[in-house]
Design an enzyme around this catalytic site. Structure first.
Site, PDB file in Angstrom:
ATOM      1  N   CYS A 128       0.142   3.867   2.724  1.00  0.00           N
ATOM      2  CA  CYS A 128       0.606   3.353   4.028  1.00  0.00           C
ATOM      3  C   CYS A 128       2.086   3.691   4.221  1.00  0.00           C
ATOM      4  O   CYS A 128       2.501   4.127   5.294  1.00  0.00           O
ATOM      5  CB  CYS A 128       0.435   1.838   4.110  1.00  0.00           C
ATOM      6  SG  CYS A 128      -1.268   1.276   3.980  1.00  0.00           S
ATOM      7  N   CYS A 133       0.827  -1.207   0.000  1.00  0.00           N
ATOM      8  CA  CYS A 133       0.000   0.000   0.000  1.00  0.00           C
ATOM      9  C   CYS A 133       0.864   1.261   0.000  1.00  0.00           C
ATOM     10  O   CYS A 133       1.543   1.546   0.977  1.00  0.00           O
ATOM     11  CB  CYS A 133      -0.904  -0.067   1.238  1.00  0.00           C
ATOM     12  SG  CYS A 133      -1.653   1.480   1.728  1.00  0.00           S
TER      13      CYS A 133
END
Length: 125
Positions: A37, A34
């Site tokens: 993230c 991600c």
């Protein structure tokens, strides 16, 4: 980053143990693949460094691919998702029960609020 500041949680019992030993817990649900993230991870680590207080306020990270039981338990469908807990129960911070997505402003405000609550609790102890 020292391992005592960020708690890397890999199982539900591990998370429950952290809840049992710490009044307030912030949890970052993330995935290795991600991009957002990865972008917000340094901010989360800095907030953990600034606000962590042993047994009062902990910052945890949960890799949703490695700890699917935790992700299922908390209904995580988007990463990153940040949740906040007091005495093991999910609580809203600044009116938000969770922060979905890499929102540094909301995350910082929530960490500041929890840090303030932790300081009050330590002062009262």
């Amino acid at each position: 980053m020292s391992s005592d500041v960020l708690h890397h949680v890999n199982s539900l019992p591990e998370l429950q143990s952290l809840f049992a030993s710490t009044t307030y817990v912030a949890v970052d649900f993330f995935a290795d693949w991600c991009g957002p993230c990865k972008a917000i991870a340094p901010r989360y680590e800095a907030l953990a460094q600034q606000h962590s207080a042993p047994n009062v306020l902990a910052f945890a990270k949960v890799n949703v691919d490695q700890a699917q039981d935790i992700a299922r338990q908390y209904g995580i469908t988007a990463m990153p998702t940040f949740m906040f807990f007091k005495e093991g129960k999910q609580v809203a911070v600044n009116g938000q029960s969770a922060i979905r997505g890499a929102d540094p402003q909301s995350l910082s405000a929530a960490a500041e609020k929890l840090g303030g609550l932790a300081k009050k609790r330590m002062a009262a102890a």
